[in-house]
Design a protein around this motif. Sequence first.
Motif, PDB file in Angstrom:
ATOM      1  N   LEU A 154       0.816  -1.212   0.000  1.00 35.51           N
ATOM      2  CA  LEU A 154       0.000   0.000   0.000  1.00 35.51           C
ATOM      3  C   LEU A 154       0.854   1.269   0.000  1.00 35.51           C
ATOM      4  CD1 LEU A 154      -2.663  -1.077   2.682  1.00 35.51           C
ATOM      5  CD2 LEU A 154      -2.877  -1.174   0.184  1.00 35.51           C
ATOM      6  N   ILE A 155       2.126   1.098   0.357  1.00 33.97           N
ATOM      7  CA  ILE A 155       3.030   2.256   0.436  1.00 33.97           C
ATOM      8  C   ILE A 155       3.615   2.599  -0.929  1.00 33.97           C
ATOM      9  CG2 ILE A 155       5.191   3.093   1.484  1.00 33.97           C
ATOM     10  CD1 ILE A 155       4.541   1.414   3.920  1.00 33.97           C
ATOM     11  N   LYS A 156       3.722   1.593  -1.800  1.00 35.22           N
ATOM     12  CA  LYS A 156       4.355   1.818  -3.103  1.00 35.22           C
ATOM     13  C   LYS A 156       3.688   2.921  -3.920  1.00 35.22           C
ATOM     14  CE  LYS A 156       6.455  -2.751  -3.634  1.00 35.22           C
ATOM     15  NZ  LYS A 156       6.500  -4.011  -4.432  1.00 35.22           N
ATOM     16  N   PRO A 157       2.348   2.982  -3.994  1.00 38.69           N
ATOM     17  CA  PRO A 157       1.719   4.076  -4.757  1.00 38.69           C
ATOM     18  C   PRO A 157       2.061   5.455  -4.198  1.00 38.69           C
ATOM     19  CG  PRO A 157       0.136   2.333  -4.312  1.00 38.69           C
ATOM     20  CD  PRO A 157       1.347   2.015  -3.501  1.00 38.69           C
ATOM     21  N   ILE A 158       2.214   5.539  -2.878  1.00 32.33           N
ATOM     22  CA  ILE A 158       2.562   6.821  -2.257  1.00 32.33           C
ATOM     23  C   ILE A 158       3.983   7.212  -2.632  1.00 32.33           C
ATOM     24  CG2 ILE A 158       2.893   8.022  -0.053  1.00 32.33           C
ATOM     25  CD1 ILE A 158       0.680   6.240   1.088  1.00 32.33           C
ATOM     26  N   LEU A 159       4.897   6.236  -2.631  1.00 31.43           N
ATOM     27  CA  LEU A 159       6.277   6.500  -3.031  1.00 31.43           C
ATOM     28  C   LEU A 159       6.345   6.959  -4.493  1.00 31.43           C
ATOM     29  CD1 LEU A 159       8.173   3.541  -1.308  1.00 31.43           C
ATOM     30  CD2 LEU A 159       8.389   5.978  -0.781  1.00 31.43           C
ATOM     31  N   THR A 160       5.517   6.339  -5.335  1.00 27.33           N
ATOM     32  CA  THR A 160       5.476   6.746  -6.747  1.00 27.33           C
ATOM     33  C   THR A 160       4.976   8.182  -6.882  1.00 27.33           C
ATOM     34  OG1 THR A 160       5.044   4.453  -7.435  1.00 27.33           O
ATOM     35  CG2 THR A 160       4.510   6.207  -9.005  1.00 27.33           C
ATOM     36  N   ALA A 161       3.936   8.519  -6.113  1.00 29.07           N
ATOM     37  CA  ALA A 161       3.398   9.881  -6.159  1.00 29.07           C
ATOM     38  C   ALA A 161       4.425  10.893  -5.665  1.00 29.07           C
ATOM     39  CB  ALA A 161       2.124   9.961  -5.318  1.00 29.07           C
TER      40      ALA A 161
END
Length: 317
Positions: free
Chosen positions: A161-168
Amino acid sequence: MNTLNNQNEINVGVDTGKTQLDIYIRPLDIYFTVENNDGGIKHAIKTLKKHPITRVTIEATGRLEHPFIMVCAQANIPFVVANPVNIKRFAGAIGQKAKTDKLDAQLIAHFGEAIKPPLSCLKPEQMRLMSDLLSRRRQLMDMQTMEKNRSQIMPKTISSLIKPILTALKNQIEKVDLKLQKLIKECGEYKVKNDIIQSVPGVGNVVAFNLLSDMPELRCVNNKEAASLVGVAPFNRESGAYHGKRMIRGGRPKIRTAMYMAMMSAIQCNPKFKAIYHRLVAAGKPKKVAIIACIRKLIVIINSMVRDGVMWDPTMV
């Protein structure tokens, strides 16, 4: 003589809050409070313009003081954006321990009268925007680091769930970098300085952005002053028979941090700084001390390059 000068001076102290400004005029003993918004600031400036102000001293908060000092600059009211640490030390020196909004404003006015710090000047619009973008970039980098740390300790079901935030966050950092690069291209002077600074192997965008934004004195000061501004100049610690180790202090930590990270890279890809670093370590210097020494050498070289308008040459080291 100084007492007479102080009696002729009118110093204003401004204690800045998110919603209000507490203002004290010394030695007239005038105190008033206004809201920290356009209407409140307009009222404050109207009141201050009634007196021949010597200086308005306000603490640097990072953002909250900006609207007020911008209007001061437009109204030709001399102002000083003071380091809060210096004001806190001044309070200790005069024995002031009590703390209220009014007392803080009085203290700041007293500090301006006693210390007479040099007047500040408003940064050009492009430089202010660059500084704001850099602040935002640091915030995004901090958030990115925190999320990366969380992803390493959380179970896979959560870390996904953290990966999309890191991408953003990565996309936002890239957007800020593009805005910074565009600012530099639009200003001929910045572009020339940027090209010179980044001609040093190991020095990239982040160091260049920080130096252009937060060190406008570059090329206008001597090499010792440049090292001191960054905070990598060692200071003596001696008293009588005591001779302590020389240590760095003060300076501009944001620039120093950026240059520290750049030097970690330069030690790997720049043969000259790699040689200096390994020579110092071989001589028994702690690794961090050796890196700081390399940073001191780097800022001296960059200051000379920008002053002389020349690109990197390995023979400079």
